[in-house]
Design a protein around this motif. Structure first.
Motif, PDB file in Angstrom:
ATOM      1  N   VAL A  17       5.433   1.501   4.179  1.00  0.00           N
ATOM      2  CA  VAL A  17       4.179   0.908   4.308  1.00  0.00           C
ATOM      3  C   VAL A  17       3.148   1.604   5.009  1.00  0.00           C
ATOM      4  O   VAL A  17       2.103   1.862   4.589  1.00  0.00           O
ATOM      5  N   SER A  18       3.789   2.050   6.186  1.00  0.00           N
ATOM      6  CA  SER A  18       2.701   2.690   7.076  1.00  0.00           C
ATOM      7  C   SER A  18       2.341   3.956   6.845  1.00  0.00           C
ATOM      8  O   SER A  18       1.114   4.299   6.849  1.00  0.00           O
ATOM      9  N   LEU A  71      -0.461   3.437   4.075  1.00  0.00           N
ATOM     10  CA  LEU A  71      -1.383   2.866   4.738  1.00  0.00           C
ATOM     11  C   LEU A  71      -2.186   4.031   5.419  1.00  0.00           C
ATOM     12  O   LEU A  71      -3.544   4.326   5.101  1.00  0.00           O
ATOM     13  N   ARG A  73      -4.029   5.924   2.651  1.00  0.00           N
ATOM     14  CA  ARG A  73      -5.028   4.941   2.326  1.00  0.00           C
ATOM     15  C   ARG A  73      -6.195   5.340   3.341  1.00  0.00           C
ATOM     16  O   ARG A  73      -7.342   5.757   3.093  1.00  0.00           O
ATOM     17  N   ALA A  74      -5.825   5.312   4.479  1.00  0.00           N
ATOM     18  CA  ALA A  74      -6.876   5.789   5.610  1.00  0.00           C
ATOM     19  C   ALA A  74      -7.585   7.092   5.600  1.00  0.00           C
ATOM     20  O   ALA A  74      -8.725   7.159   5.768  1.00  0.00           O
ATOM     21  N   GLU A  81     -11.067   6.080   9.339  1.00  0.00           N
ATOM     22  CA  GLU A  81      -9.444   5.721   9.570  1.00  0.00           C
ATOM     23  C   GLU A  81      -9.161   4.701  10.425  1.00  0.00           C
ATOM     24  O   GLU A  81      -8.342   3.940  10.177  1.00  0.00           O
ATOM     25  N   TRP A  97      -7.352   1.472   9.135  1.00  0.00           N
ATOM     26  CA  TRP A  97      -6.056   1.155   9.731  1.00  0.00           C
ATOM     27  C   TRP A  97      -6.006  -0.547  10.277  1.00  0.00           C
ATOM     28  O   TRP A  97      -5.310  -1.390  10.166  1.00  0.00           O
ATOM     29  N   TYR A 102      -6.294  -3.717   7.846  1.00  0.00           N
ATOM     30  CA  TYR A 102      -5.032  -3.781   7.091  1.00  0.00           C
ATOM     31  C   TYR A 102      -3.973  -4.559   7.875  1.00  0.00           C
ATOM     32  O   TYR A 102      -3.281  -5.393   7.542  1.00  0.00           O
ATOM     33  N   GLN A 103      -3.997  -3.823   9.125  1.00  0.00           N
ATOM     34  CA  GLN A 103      -2.883  -4.573  10.017  1.00  0.00           C
ATOM     35  C   GLN A 103      -3.456  -5.999  10.585  1.00  0.00           C
ATOM     36  O   GLN A 103      -2.441  -6.853  10.733  1.00  0.00           O
ATOM     37  N   LEU A 125      -2.466  -5.981   3.564  1.00  0.00           N
ATOM     38  CA  LEU A 125      -1.449  -5.224   3.581  1.00  0.00           C
ATOM     39  C   LEU A 125      -0.394  -5.256   2.704  1.00  0.00           C
ATOM     40  O   LEU A 125       0.331  -4.408   2.163  1.00  0.00           O
ATOM     41  N   ILE A 160      -0.801  -3.077  -0.132  1.00  0.00           N
ATOM     42  CA  ILE A 160      -0.261  -1.782   0.019  1.00  0.00           C
ATOM     43  C   ILE A 160       1.494  -1.654  -0.463  1.00  0.00           C
ATOM     44  O   ILE A 160       1.865  -0.766  -1.037  1.00  0.00           O
ATOM     45  N   ARG A 161       2.003  -2.787  -0.128  1.00  0.00           N
ATOM     46  CA  ARG A 161       3.385  -2.911  -0.061  1.00  0.00           C
ATOM     47  C   ARG A 161       3.710  -3.042  -1.643  1.00  0.00           C
ATOM     48  O   ARG A 161       4.641  -2.668  -1.928  1.00  0.00           O
TER      49      ARG A 161
END
Length: 482
Positions: free
Chosen positions: A397-398, A401, A404-405, A412, A416, A419-420, A426, A429-430
């Motif tokens: 996932v990271s 992400l 994506r960033a 960026e 980040w 989403y966090q 998030l 993304i998963r």
């Protein structure tokens, strides 16, 4: 213990009473009653806790009368008590009935205003209903009978050489062309200012200053670059062109336009060599490594094009094979999201349903079917993945992400952090990562027929798929899981 319609009330917590009043298909409804005595007990308990900590002018610490605290905070505390009771009821209903909620419950307070006021004062019972939909039980079974065709295209040397030439052209240096009588010709890099007009009116995005354009590169509208040949630095010319029928901006597609172009500068192309030095310019040690990298990239592109094709074929087969009741709320939610995008696209393009040869009613029916398909496949893939123990690691996932960033240069960190701090975002993304893993799991269980095709055949099929996506992007299943 499971609650059944018509049963005597069951106790939840202390004295909360819950009765199932509806069990129809995927719909469940429960009546919850919190007696006035329990409301009073909960209120008094909260007030006692506040009394021990309260600091109010005119009273010693811990000695503020409960009656005074009740006047000050009673209503706000009772609101918390009610919210806690609602949450507790929902939690216990789900746990004790082993339910799998499809979405958040709908809470309804059907009593009259006077009744609710009395309940808030702990002088009457507090009653409400909890309505929810549950996920269907899906009998996945085997995937026997599902068969797909996987297209395979080999990368040949000519394709690698074509990319090498393009990279070399991009790395080409240019030197200024100066002197009397110098004119633009094919291959030159022209620096231009231009203003575009349709029917004599300037249009959005049709102007530019100091734009570099390699003549003959095909970067601009067909016919534009050729009309600049022979133009001298400082000279202007009116260029007449017609936007292609399939132009990305629908408002301009097929329209005739004129551009007032002024040539601000001109540079001649230098020689390029396809050698180890070219490879080093791209961070590779020699030409052979550059060729290997190009070949691997092309192969990945072909594999991705093939995957899009066979994945759609697989999803079509799954959609045809499985049929089960769908939670109405999820379908409505999916349809609403799709319809909002449809309306936004129409607003942006200025096109109507009539322009597309349909009606709003027919379009709604079509998109409802699409929403049902997406929900059906999403639930099915989720169940298959759960049964197979499919997991998406946090590291995956990271990484996604991070990618994506990177698509938002300069932002960026903001992307980040957004989403966090937003679990729902998030999850977006998963979800596609999970879906792709489930798809791969299914692929390992079905019959796959590999078929070798040419690059042209593979990409022709890919173009057909893209045309379908362009006309009806909502049919795409890449984001079926939400």
């Amino acid at each position: 213990m499971k609650f059944r319609a018509g049963d005597e009330v069951e106790k939840v917590g202390q004295t909360m009473q819950v009765t199932e009043t509806l069990s129809q298909g995927l719909k469940r409804e429960f009546k919850v009653v919190l007696p006035a005595t329990d409301l009073a007990t909960r209120l008094d308990s909260q007030l006692s806790e506040i009394q021990a900590k309260a600091r109010i002018n005119g009273f010693r610490p811990g000695k503020v009368p409960v009656a005074h605290l009740k006047r000050l905070y009673g209503r706000s505390i009772m609101a918390e008590v009610v919210q806690e009771a609602v949450n507790e009821a929902h939690r216990k209903i789900v746990e004790d009935n082993a339910l799998r909620p499809a979405s958040q419950p709908k809470i309804d307070f059907p009593g009259e205003k006077d009744e609710l006021e009395k309940a808030f004062e702990a002088k009457a019972d507090f009653a409400f209903t909890v309505a929810l939909e549950v996920l269907p039980k899906i009998e996945v079974g085997s995937f026997e009978g599902i068969e797909i065709e996987r297209l395979v295209a080999e990368v040949n040397d000519a394709e690698v050489d074509e990319v090498l030439k393009r990279l070399a052209d991009q790395s080409r240096t240019y030197s200024p062309k100066e002197g009397e009588g110098v004119a633009a010709q094919k291959g030159d890099k022209a620096t231009i200012d231009f203003i575009g007009k349709i029917d004599g009116e300037a249009f959005e995005g049709g102007a530019g200053e100091g734009i570099d354009l390699v003549l003959g590169s095909g970067s601009f509208i067909p016919g534009f670059e050729e009309q600049l040949e022979g133009l001298g630095v400082g000279e202007s010319r009116t260029v007449s062109v017609t936007f292609p029928e399939d132009y990305s901006a629908e408002a301009l597609a097929g329209k005739a336009a004129t551009f007032e172009v002024t040539l601000k500068g001109l540079a001649a192309p230098g020689e390029v060599n396809i050698d180890d030095e070219l490879a080093k310019g791209f961070g590779l040690e020699d030409l052979e490594k550059l060729k290997e990298s190009i070949k691997a990239n092309i192969a990945r592109d072909y594999a991705a094009a093939s995957r899009r094709k066979w994945k759609r074929e697989l999803l079509d087969a799954l959609d045809k094979k499985y049929s089960f009741e769908l939670p109405e709320g999820l379908v409505t939610q999916e349809f609403d999201a799709v319809w909002r995008r449809v309306e936004a696209e129409q607003s942006q393009s200025g096109r109507s349903f009539e322009d597309e040869g349909t009606t709003e009613e027919a379009a709604r029916a079509d998109y409802r079917t699409i929403a049902e398909r997406r929900v059906r496949l999403g639930l099915l893939l989720a169940d298959i993945g759960d049964a197979a123990g499919v997991k998406v690691a946090d590291e995956e996932v990271s990484q996604a992400l991070f990618e994506r960033a990177r698509s938002f240069p300069g932002q960026e960190k903001l992307i980040w952090e957004y989403y966090q701090k937003n679990p729902a975002a998030l999850a977006e993304i998963r979800a596609p990562l999970y879906e792709e893993k489930v798809i791969d799991h299914i692929l390992s269980l079905i019959k796959v027929n590999d078929k070798t095709v040419s690059k042209e055949d593979l990409l022709a099929i890919e173009d057909d798929e893209n045309e379908i996506e362009r006309k009806d992007s909502e049919k795409a299943e890449d984001a079926a899981l939400a």
